[in-house]
Design a protein around this motif. Structure first.
Motif, PDB file in Angstrom:
ATOM      1  N   MET A 192       0.832  -1.205   0.000  1.00  0.00           N
ATOM      2  CA  MET A 192       0.000   0.000   0.000  1.00  0.00           C
ATOM      3  C   MET A 192       0.866   1.255   0.000  1.00  0.00           C
ATOM      4  O   MET A 192       0.593   2.222  -0.739  1.00  0.00           O
ATOM      5  CB  MET A 192      -0.953   0.020   1.203  1.00  0.00           C
ATOM      6  CG  MET A 192      -1.832   1.257   1.270  1.00  0.00           C
ATOM      7  SD  MET A 192      -2.906   1.323   2.729  1.00  0.00           S
ATOM      8  CE  MET A 192      -4.182   0.142   2.267  1.00  0.00           C
ATOM      9  N   LEU A 193       1.910   1.262   0.802  1.00  0.00           N
ATOM     10  CA  LEU A 193       2.804   2.426   0.854  1.00  0.00           C
ATOM     11  C   LEU A 193       3.467   2.677  -0.495  1.00  0.00           C
ATOM     12  O   LEU A 193       3.610   3.834  -0.917  1.00  0.00           O
ATOM     13  CB  LEU A 193       3.863   2.218   1.936  1.00  0.00           C
ATOM     14  CG  LEU A 193       3.368   2.323   3.383  1.00  0.00           C
ATOM     15  CD1 LEU A 193       4.444   1.850   4.346  1.00  0.00           C
ATOM     16  CD2 LEU A 193       2.932   3.740   3.714  1.00  0.00           C
ATOM     17  N   GLU A 194       3.843   1.617  -1.185  1.00  0.00           N
ATOM     18  CA  GLU A 194       4.446   1.768  -2.506  1.00  0.00           C
ATOM     19  C   GLU A 194       3.430   2.333  -3.502  1.00  0.00           C
ATOM     20  O   GLU A 194       3.751   3.191  -4.331  1.00  0.00           O
ATOM     21  CB  GLU A 194       4.967   0.421  -2.999  1.00  0.00           C
ATOM     22  CG  GLU A 194       5.809   0.488  -4.265  1.00  0.00           C
ATOM     23  CD  GLU A 194       7.100   1.267  -4.091  1.00  0.00           C
ATOM     24  OE1 GLU A 194       7.613   1.807  -5.110  1.00  0.00           O
ATOM     25  OE2 GLU A 194       7.603   1.361  -2.950  1.00  0.00           O
ATOM     26  N   PHE A 195       2.191   1.857  -3.407  1.00  0.00           N
ATOM     27  CA  PHE A 195       1.096   2.348  -4.247  1.00  0.00           C
ATOM     28  C   PHE A 195       0.870   3.841  -3.995  1.00  0.00           C
ATOM     29  O   PHE A 195       0.675   4.628  -4.931  1.00  0.00           O
ATOM     30  CB  PHE A 195      -0.162   1.536  -3.946  1.00  0.00           C
ATOM     31  CG  PHE A 195      -1.248   1.669  -4.967  1.00  0.00           C
ATOM     32  CD1 PHE A 195      -1.202   0.961  -6.154  1.00  0.00           C
ATOM     33  CD2 PHE A 195      -2.336   2.497  -4.732  1.00  0.00           C
ATOM     34  CE1 PHE A 195      -2.223   1.072  -7.099  1.00  0.00           C
ATOM     35  CE2 PHE A 195      -3.362   2.619  -5.669  1.00  0.00           C
ATOM     36  CZ  PHE A 195      -3.301   1.897  -6.852  1.00  0.00           C
ATOM     37  N   MET A 196       0.915   4.247  -2.732  1.00  0.00           N
ATOM     38  CA  MET A 196       0.755   5.653  -2.373  1.00  0.00           C
ATOM     39  C   MET A 196       1.882   6.502  -2.944  1.00  0.00           C
ATOM     40  O   MET A 196       1.652   7.602  -3.473  1.00  0.00           O
ATOM     41  CB  MET A 196       0.720   5.804  -0.842  1.00  0.00           C
ATOM     42  CG  MET A 196      -0.486   5.177  -0.168  1.00  0.00           C
ATOM     43  SD  MET A 196      -0.313   5.074   1.640  1.00  0.00           S
ATOM     44  CE  MET A 196      -0.318   6.805   2.083  1.00  0.00           C
ATOM     45  N   LYS A 197       3.101   5.985  -2.843  1.00  0.00           N
ATOM     46  CA  LYS A 197       4.271   6.742  -3.285  1.00  0.00           C
ATOM     47  C   LYS A 197       4.221   7.057  -4.776  1.00  0.00           C
ATOM     48  O   LYS A 197       4.722   8.091  -5.233  1.00  0.00           O
ATOM     49  CB  LYS A 197       5.539   5.954  -2.948  1.00  0.00           C
ATOM     50  CG  LYS A 197       6.813   6.741  -3.121  1.00  0.00           C
ATOM     51  CD  LYS A 197       7.990   6.046  -2.456  1.00  0.00           C
ATOM     52  CE  LYS A 197       8.349   4.760  -3.172  1.00  0.00           C
ATOM     53  NZ  LYS A 197       9.593   4.165  -2.612  1.00  0.00           N
ATOM     54  N   LYS A 198       3.588   6.175  -5.545  1.00  0.00           N
ATOM     55  CA  LYS A 198       3.539   6.343  -6.991  1.00  0.00           C
ATOM     56  C   LYS A 198       2.334   7.156  -7.473  1.00  0.00           C
ATOM     57  O   LYS A 198       2.143   7.353  -8.676  1.00  0.00           O
ATOM     58  CB  LYS A 198       3.522   4.968  -7.662  1.00  0.00           C
ATOM     59  CG  LYS A 198       4.809   4.172  -7.467  1.00  0.00           C
ATOM     60  CD  LYS A 198       4.713   2.803  -8.116  1.00  0.00           C
ATOM     61  CE  LYS A 198       6.003   1.999  -7.938  1.00  0.00           C
ATOM     62  NZ  LYS A 198       5.890   0.639  -8.530  1.00  0.00           N
ATOM     63  N   ALA A 199       1.507   7.623  -6.540  1.00  0.00           N
ATOM     64  CA  ALA A 199       0.285   8.334  -6.913  1.00  0.00           C
ATOM     65  C   ALA A 199       0.581   9.636  -7.646  1.00  0.00           C
ATOM     66  O   ALA A 199       1.516  10.364  -7.305  1.00  0.00           O
ATOM     67  CB  ALA A 199      -0.553   8.620  -5.674  1.00  0.00           C
ATOM     68  N   LYS A 200      -0.221   9.934  -8.648  1.00  0.00           N
ATOM     69  CA  LYS A 200      -0.181  11.237  -9.310  1.00  0.00           C
ATOM     70  C   LYS A 200      -1.084  12.186  -8.530  1.00  0.00           C
ATOM     71  O   LYS A 200      -2.229  11.849  -8.227  1.00  0.00           O
ATOM     72  CB  LYS A 200      -0.653  11.113 -10.754  1.00  0.00           C
ATOM     73  CG  LYS A 200       0.243  10.244 -11.624  1.00  0.00           C
ATOM     74  CD  LYS A 200      -0.308  10.137 -13.045  1.00  0.00           C
ATOM     75  CE  LYS A 200       0.586   9.264 -13.911  1.00  0.00           C
ATOM     76  NZ  LYS A 200       0.058   9.131 -15.298  1.00  0.00           N
ATOM     77  N   VAL A 201      -0.572  13.359  -8.219  1.00  0.00           N
ATOM     78  CA  VAL A 201      -1.327  14.264  -7.354  1.00  0.00           C
ATOM     79  C   VAL A 201      -1.422  15.652  -7.966  1.00  0.00           C
ATOM     80  O   VAL A 201      -0.681  16.022  -8.875  1.00  0.00           O
ATOM     81  CB  VAL A 201      -0.683  14.356  -5.947  1.00  0.00           C
ATOM     82  CG1 VAL A 201      -0.670  12.998  -5.265  1.00  0.00           C
ATOM     83  CG2 VAL A 201       0.721  14.928  -6.016  1.00  0.00           C
ATOM     84  N   GLY A 202      -2.360  16.408  -7.439  1.00  0.00           N
ATOM     85  CA  GLY A 202      -2.560  17.800  -7.819  1.00  0.00           C
ATOM     86  C   GLY A 202      -3.222  18.520  -6.667  1.00  0.00           C
ATOM     87  O   GLY A 202      -3.397  17.951  -5.588  1.00  0.00           O
ATOM     88  N   ASP A 203      -3.640  19.737  -6.865  1.00  0.00           N
ATOM     89  CA  ASP A 203      -4.281  20.526  -5.816  1.00  0.00           C
ATOM     90  C   ASP A 203      -5.778  20.236  -5.828  1.00  0.00           C
ATOM     91  O   ASP A 203      -6.504  20.656  -6.726  1.00  0.00           O
ATOM     92  CB  ASP A 203      -4.009  22.012  -6.052  1.00  0.00           C
ATOM     93  CG  ASP A 203      -4.420  22.868  -4.871  1.00  0.00           C
ATOM     94  OD1 ASP A 203      -5.458  22.564  -4.246  1.00  0.00           O
ATOM     95  OD2 ASP A 203      -3.699  23.834  -4.567  1.00  0.00           O
ATOM     96  N   ASP A 204      -6.238  19.540  -4.788  1.00  0.00           N
ATOM     97  CA  ASP A 204      -7.648  19.125  -4.786  1.00  0.00           C
ATOM     98  C   ASP A 204      -8.596  20.281  -4.523  1.00  0.00           C
ATOM     99  O   ASP A 204      -9.760  20.226  -4.906  1.00  0.00           O
ATOM    100  CB  ASP A 204      -7.869  18.021  -3.750  1.00  0.00           C
ATOM    101  CG  ASP A 204      -9.285  17.470  -3.813  1.00  0.00           C
ATOM    102  OD1 ASP A 204      -9.748  17.152  -4.936  1.00  0.00           O
ATOM    103  OD2 ASP A 204      -9.953  17.388  -2.764  1.00  0.00           O
ATOM    104  N   VAL A 205      -8.139  21.345  -3.864  1.00  0.00           N
ATOM    105  CA  VAL A 205      -9.006  22.512  -3.684  1.00  0.00           C
ATOM    106  C   VAL A 205      -9.307  23.158  -5.034  1.00  0.00           C
ATOM    107  O   VAL A 205     -10.377  23.713  -5.252  1.00  0.00           O
ATOM    108  CB  VAL A 205      -8.390  23.512  -2.692  1.00  0.00           C
ATOM    109  CG1 VAL A 205      -9.254  24.774  -2.576  1.00  0.00           C
ATOM    110  CG2 VAL A 205      -8.242  22.865  -1.315  1.00  0.00           C
ATOM    111  N   PHE A 206      -8.354  23.039  -5.977  1.00  0.00           N
ATOM    112  CA  PHE A 206      -8.590  23.433  -7.355  1.00  0.00           C
ATOM    113  C   PHE A 206      -9.283  22.326  -8.154  1.00  0.00           C
ATOM    114  O   PHE A 206      -9.493  22.480  -9.361  1.00  0.00           O
ATOM    115  CB  PHE A 206      -7.265  23.805  -8.038  1.00  0.00           C
ATOM    116  CG  PHE A 206      -6.750  25.167  -7.690  1.00  0.00           C
ATOM    117  CD1 PHE A 206      -7.119  26.281  -8.429  1.00  0.00           C
ATOM    118  CD2 PHE A 206      -5.894  25.339  -6.615  1.00  0.00           C
ATOM    119  CE1 PHE A 206      -6.640  27.540  -8.104  1.00  0.00           C
ATOM    120  CE2 PHE A 206      -5.408  26.597  -6.291  1.00  0.00           C
ATOM    121  CZ  PHE A 206      -5.787  27.708  -7.031  1.00  0.00           C
ATOM    122  N   ASP A 207      -9.611  21.227  -7.476  1.00  0.00           N
ATOM    123  CA  ASP A 207     -10.236  20.060  -8.105  1.00  0.00           C
ATOM    124  C   ASP A 207      -9.339  19.478  -9.199  1.00  0.00           C
ATOM    125  O   ASP A 207      -9.799  19.089 -10.272  1.00  0.00           O
ATOM    126  CB  ASP A 207     -11.609  20.436  -8.679  1.00  0.00           C
ATOM    127  CG  ASP A 207     -12.488  19.214  -8.937  1.00  0.00           C
ATOM    128  OD1 ASP A 207     -12.234  18.144  -8.332  1.00  0.00           O
ATOM    129  OD2 ASP A 207     -13.425  19.314  -9.757  1.00  0.00           O
TER     130      ASP A 207
END
Length: 341
Positions: A17-32
């Motif tokens: 799970m931690l490895e899966f989290m580390k590879k996540a693509k992210v952005g600013d969720d307040v900007f959706d």
């Protein structure tokens, strides 16, 4: 050996799970703009066949947003007297939404359609307007009890006929789904909104979702911001939730089986007066009146088995994915040695 049965909120993300989290693509969720949060929200909404979902930091926030969306100040919410939204959310219904509460009694944390019919206030200026019903599935204080699908359908029918909204506190909804063998889509069809917790038996570190129709979730998003729940690159947390939903739901049946086995051993202990029916992963047992429950809590603790007080003469154990079979075997062997004082 330490067997920590205090809560299924104690689960730790595993290495995968931690490895899966580390590879996540992210952005600013307040900007959706966080793609992993979008994926989690769409995935969960599809599971329950709801139009939309909103990722929240906690189940309490998801529930409180739902109550705020569905009510106006001076209206009334119907729920069980032992429900989480009433007992364990800091008086949030009054503080956040300005509503009163009508508390119902019922077996093991559940209320019925007939009770709800009898509890709807008449159209009279002396009474608050009844606007919302909240049910909890599974019921924490009810020992992990599950509503049947017929019970939920009957409650939904009463709500629809009386212009009431129905919110389901689904802190352990997947335990109910696995134990009762209904589907997420069937649950979604029975309620206007529901909260889904990812950080209990499913093993994610943080997060819950609120599900409903698009209009409701659009309003909920604004309320989440007002409540301080707008997060930025929270896709790392959402990734843990996605992993949990994809890998840790079916295995909940193991927790239920292990809870049954431990409950059987508990029933023969010298200090046990009774045990609530064990339907899922929670065991709530009553200590005999002549024995101090704190003494039993400390006795079990001295043997490496951790529990929590859960009311007068009551203790609770909760099974989860970090409790393995060797821990269960140790617990059963220890309890077997406590059949006679």
């Amino acid at each position: 050996m330490i067997v920590d049965l205090r809560s299924d909120t104690l689960t730790q993300p595993n290495a995968t799970m931690l490895e899966f989290m580390k590879k996540a693509k992210v952005g600013d969720d307040v900007f959706d703009e966080d793609p992993t949060i979008h994926e989690l929200q769409h995935h969960t909404a599809r599971l329950f066949e709801k139009e939309a979902a909103l990722f929240c930091p906690s189940g309490t926030m998801a529930n409180q947003i739902a109550i705020k969306v569905h009510t106006q100040p001076a209206q009334e919410v119907i729920c069980h007297e032992h429900s989480h939204v009433y007992l364990y959310e800091g008086g949030g219904m009054a503080f956040n939404s300005g509503v009163s509460v009508k508390l119902l009694q019922g077996d093991y944390g559940k209320i019925s359609a007939l009770q709800i019919v009898d509890s709807i206030n008449p159209d009279n200026v002396h009474y608050p307007i009844t606007s919302l019903v909240v049910v909890e599935n599974t019921s924490n204080k009810g020992g992990g009890s599950c509503y049947t699908m017929d019970e939920l359908k009957a409650i939904k029918a009463v709500c629809s006929a009386n212009n009431l909204k129905l919110h389901l506190d689904g802190a352990r909804i997947f335990n109910a789904i696995v134990a009762s063998q209904y589907t997420a889509a069937q649950i979604g069809d029975c309620v206007d909104t529901l909260s889904v917790c990812l950080s209990k038996g499913l093993g994610a570190p943080v997060g819950s979702l609120l599900l409903g129709n698009a209009e409701t979730i659009n309003k909920a998003r604004r309320l989440r911001k007002v409540f301080g729940g707008g997060m930025r690159q929270a896709g790392f947390l959402a990734a843990a939730g996605l992993y949990a939903l994809q890998h840790n739901v079916v295995r909940l049946a193991e927790d239920h089986q292990r809870a049954q086995a431990i409950a059987k051993a508990l029933s023969a202990c010298y200090f046990t007066e009774s045990i609530m029916p064990v339907e899922s992963n929670i065991i709530v047992f009553k200590i005999k009146d002549e024995i101090a429950s704190h003494d039993i809590l400390e006795l079990l603790k001295s043997k490496g088995i951790l529990t929590v007080p859960f009311g007068k003469q009551l203790l609770r154990m909760v099974l989860h994915l970090d409790i393995n079979q060797s821990m269960v075997d140790y617990t059963i062997a220890t309890l077997t040695g406590l059949t006679n004082k």
